[in-house]
Design a protein around this motif. Sequence first.
Motif: not given
Length: 54
Positions: A29-43
């Motif tokens: 659940a914590a990782l899912d929250r981080l995915r929502e907050v962090l921008p996707p990797p550029s490469t």
Amino acid sequence: MSTPTDSPSAAADRDPVQEARAHLEQALAALDRLREVLPPPSTPPPETAGGESA
């Protein structure tokens, strides 16, 4: 025994697998929250770029 509710019988009744599963679900659940907050990797990272194909 840090609290009065801690007792050897209560510890024996707990299922270690259920406890581990609960911790893993909290981590996911914590990782899912981080995915929502962090921008996707550029490469993509070098490890996933097929570096181990040789």
